[in-house]
Design a protein around this motif. Sequence first.
Motif, short mmCIF file in Angstrom:
data_model
loop_
_atom_site.label_atom_id
_atom_site.label_comp_id
_atom_site.label_asym_id
_atom_site.label_seq_id
_atom_site.Cartn_x
_atom_site.Cartn_y
_atom_site.Cartn_z
N ARG A 118 8.27 4.26 10.95
CA ARG A 118 6.80 4.07 10.53
C ARG A 118 6.89 4.71 9.05
NH1 ARG A 118 4.57 6.29 16.09
NH2 ARG A 118 5.28 4.57 17.28
N VAL A 119 7.91 4.21 8.21
CA VAL A 119 7.91 4.46 6.68
C VAL A 119 7.13 3.66 6.07
CG1 VAL A 119 9.55 4.61 4.77
CG2 VAL A 119 10.46 5.24 7.24
N GLY A 120 6.36 4.08 5.18
CA GLY A 120 5.31 3.50 4.62
C GLY A 120 5.74 2.62 3.25
N SER A 121 6.78 3.07 2.50
CA SER A 121 7.29 2.32 1.37
C SER A 121 8.58 2.70 1.00
CB SER A 121 6.40 2.66 0.12
OG SER A 121 6.50 4.00 -0.14
N PRO A 122 9.17 2.03 -0.03
CA PRO A 122 10.68 2.50 -0.37
C PRO A 122 10.60 3.70 -0.90
CG PRO A 122 10.36 -0.10 -0.89
CD PRO A 122 8.74 0.49 -0.34
N HIS B 102 8.75 6.37 -0.28
CA HIS B 102 8.42 7.27 1.00
C HIS B 102 9.72 7.41 1.57
CE1 HIS B 102 6.41 7.99 5.05
NE2 HIS B 102 6.94 9.09 4.53
N GLU B 103 10.66 6.26 1.69
CA GLU B 103 11.76 6.44 2.51
C GLU B 103 13.02 7.35 1.59
OE1 GLU B 103 15.49 3.44 3.52
OE2 GLU B 103 13.56 2.65 3.23
N THR B 104 12.82 7.08 0.28
CA THR B 104 13.61 7.94 -0.57
C THR B 104 13.30 9.31 -0.50
OG1 THR B 104 13.87 6.12 -2.18
CG2 THR B 104 14.30 8.31 -3.00
N LEU B 105 12.18 9.60 -0.33
CA LEU B 105 11.66 11.05 -0.53
C LEU B 105 12.24 11.55 0.72
CD1 LEU B 105 9.72 13.51 -1.10
CD2 LEU B 105 7.81 12.16 -0.20
N LEU B 106 11.91 10.71 2.00
CA LEU B 106 12.34 11.28 3.15
C LEU B 106 14.00 11.66 3.35
CD1 LEU B 106 10.09 8.97 5.39
CD2 LEU B 106 9.84 11.27 5.29
N ARG B 107 14.51 10.79 2.82
CA ARG B 107 16.25 10.67 2.76
C ARG B 107 16.54 11.76 1.85
NH1 ARG B 107 19.28 6.63 4.61
NH2 ARG B 107 18.19 4.53 5.22
N ASP B 108 16.02 12.12 1.02
CA ASP B 108 16.25 13.32 -0.08
C ASP B 108 16.13 14.57 0.64
OD1 ASP B 108 17.12 11.62 -1.99
OD2 ASP B 108 15.34 11.87 -3.36
N LEU C 206 20.29 7.73 9.85
CA LEU C 206 20.86 6.63 10.36
C LEU C 206 20.12 5.20 10.49
CD1 LEU C 206 23.10 8.33 13.20
CD2 LEU C 206 23.62 8.16 10.71
N GLY C 207 18.94 5.22 9.93
CA GLY C 207 17.91 4.28 10.16
C GLY C 207 16.46 4.37 9.51
N ALA C 208 15.97 3.57 9.05
CA ALA C 208 14.45 3.60 8.58
C ALA C 208 13.65 2.38 9.07
CB ALA C 208 14.52 3.91 7.02
N VAL C 209 12.75 2.33 9.66
CA VAL C 209 11.85 1.31 10.14
C VAL C 209 10.25 1.41 9.37
CG1 VAL C 209 10.87 0.29 12.24
CG2 VAL C 209 12.95 1.52 12.29
N THR C 210 10.08 0.50 8.85
CA THR C 210 8.72 0.38 8.07
C THR C 210 7.86 0.29 9.21
OG1 THR C 210 8.76 -2.14 7.88
CG2 THR C 210 9.81 -0.39 6.11
N ARG C 211 6.51 0.62 9.14
CA ARG C 211 5.34 0.52 9.67
C ARG C 211 5.08 -1.02 10.01
NH1 ARG C 211 1.71 4.35 6.12
NH2 ARG C 211 2.80 6.15 5.91
N ALA C 212 5.24 -1.99 8.95
CA ALA C 212 5.10 -3.33 9.19
C ALA C 212 6.02 -4.02 10.22
CB ALA C 212 4.91 -4.21 7.97
N ALA C 213 7.12 -3.47 10.02
CA ALA C 213 8.42 -4.05 10.65
C ALA C 213 8.13 -3.63 12.28
CB ALA C 213 9.74 -3.54 10.31
N GLU C 214 7.77 -2.24 12.40
CA GLU C 214 7.70 -2.11 13.83
C GLU C 214 6.45 -2.52 14.62
OE1 GLU C 214 6.87 1.92 16.93
OE2 GLU C 214 5.74 1.31 15.22
N VAL C 215 5.43 -2.69 13.89
CA VAL C 215 4.30 -3.69 14.41
C VAL C 215 4.55 -5.02 14.88
CG1 VAL C 215 1.94 -4.29 14.00
CG2 VAL C 215 2.58 -1.94 13.53
N ALA C 216 5.23 -5.70 13.97
CA ALA C 216 5.77 -6.69 13.95
C ALA C 216 6.83 -7.27 15.25
CB ALA C 216 6.39 -7.43 12.80
N ALA C 217 7.27 -6.02 15.73
CA ALA C 217 8.27 -6.30 16.84
C ALA C 217 7.66 -6.16 18.04
CB ALA C 217 9.42 -5.25 16.79
N PRO C 218 6.22 -6.29 18.11
CA PRO C 218 5.46 -6.11 19.60
C PRO C 218 5.79 -4.98 20.36
CG PRO C 218 6.75 -8.21 19.86
CD PRO C 218 7.16 -7.61 18.40
#
Length: 451
Positions: A161-165, A167-173, A183-195
Motif C-alpha cells: 500500500r505504497v502511496g507514490s514513487p 513514498h517508496e523512495t523514502l521507505l527504501r532509504d 524485496l518488493g513494493a505494492v502500491t495501494r492502487a495495484a493491491e486494490v485492483a488485484a481483488p
Amino acid sequence: MVSGQWALPRVVVAAPASGHGKTTVATGLLAALRRRGLAVSPHKVGPDYIDPGYHALAAGRAGRNLDPFLVGPDLITPLLRHGASVPTPADVAVVEGVMGLHDGAVGRRDFASTAHVARLIEAPVLLVLDTTAQGRSAAALTLGMAAFDPAVRIGGVILNRVGSPRHETLLRDALAEVGVPVLGAVTRAAEVAAPARHLGLVPVAERAPESLAIVTALAELVEATVDVDAVLDLARTAAPLTTPAWNPVAAVGGAAGVERPRVALAGGPAFTFSYAETAELLTAAGADVVTVDPLRDPALPTGTRAVVIGGGVPEAYAQALADNTALRAELADFDGPIVAECAGLLYLGRSLDGVPMCGRLDLTARMTDRLTLGYREAVASTDSPVARAGAQVRGHEFHRTTTDPGHGDAPAWRWNDAEHGFVSGRVHASYLHTHWAGHPGAARRLVEAAR
C-alpha cells in the motif's frame, strides 16, 4: 524423500499484525513461483481453513496447516516435510503466517505464533508492511520486530500500500539504514485492483467462478512488484531439514485387518474445512476414503460404513442442503459411526435457522451476532467413535451459531468447566475442530468402529 538431509528452500510470509497483506503476498507468490515451473508447497500457520484453499488453488497441491497448539511443536517440521514431499518433492515451500509475527495463543506468550513456527522450521521471514501513513517509522517497526526475538531472522520486507514513487523512495532509504533489504513494493492502487482485500474471508468454493481469476491477478501483481528471484535466494538460505517427515502409517500404527471399510468424507462447497491429513490418516488406518457432497449427491457412496462431516459454511447453503432430502433421510437412519465437527454438527440437527436438516440429533441451530473463537483444551466426556472418555485433545472453535440444547445428555467434550457437544449412539458431534495428526488414534478408532 522422508528421511536424511533435505535442503528445502522455504520462507515464512509474516506481518506486524493482521490486515497488512500477508495473504495477498503469499498467495500471489505461490502462483508466481508455480508459473515459473516450480513445484511449490503451500502452508499456513494456525487453524485457518480459508487461506489454504486459495493456497491450494495457487500452488496446485493441498494447502496444509502448521499449528503447534493443535499437533504439538515436535510435529511441525515433520508435517512441513511431509507436505512438501507429496505428491512429489517440492522445489520451494511458502508458509503464510497468522496474525502478527509474535502473536501466539492467548496466555502462552508466543507459543503457536508465526515466530514460533519460523524458529521450529528454521526459515527466514519475509515481512509484509502496510505502509499507509508511514515513512521512516516503517524501518523502526521492522527493526523492533527483528530485535524482539533475535532467533527469528527477518530476511526482507515487502512494502504494501505504497502511496507514490516518493513514498517508496523514502521507505527504501529508511530500511537501508537498518540493513533490511526491500524485496518488493505494492502500491495501494495495484493491491486494490488485484481483488484481494477480502481474500481471507470467503472460502474458495463460495466464489468458485472468480477464484481462479483472483489467483491469476495476484500472481501478476507479485510478478510486477516483487523481486521473485530475491525471494527465492532468501528461501535458499534456510538450513537443511534433518528431521524425518511425518508418516501417517506410522502415526496410526499401521492398518489392522484386511478389510478396508469405506469411509465417506463430506466435501463440496458447504463442507470445505478439512485438514488434508484427515484423509491420509484414515487411509493409513485401513479405510477406503471417498468423498460425498451433501449439496449434490443423493446418497452415500455404495458400501459406506462410516461418515466424517467436517467444518464449512452450511448456513450459506442451508436451503440447498435441505432440498437434498434423500441424503438427509439416509443420514438420519445410517447405522454406522458418524463424526461431525461444527458445520457437521449443524447439518445433523433438526434445523438450521428454521430450515430442515438431517434430524439425526435432537437439536436446533441458529445464526447469532456473536463470534465464538479460540483454542480449546478438551477432555472427552463420553466414549465415542473417535475417543475414549477421559482422552485429552486440543482443538479450535470458530462459529457464529448456537445450538439448543448446547450439549446432549452424553456430551462429547468438556472444556472451561462446561460440557459441549453430543454423543448419541454411534454419532459424535461438536463445535470442536481437531487436527488428527495431533491425536491420530481418532482415525484408527473410527476405522475399527467402521470395520
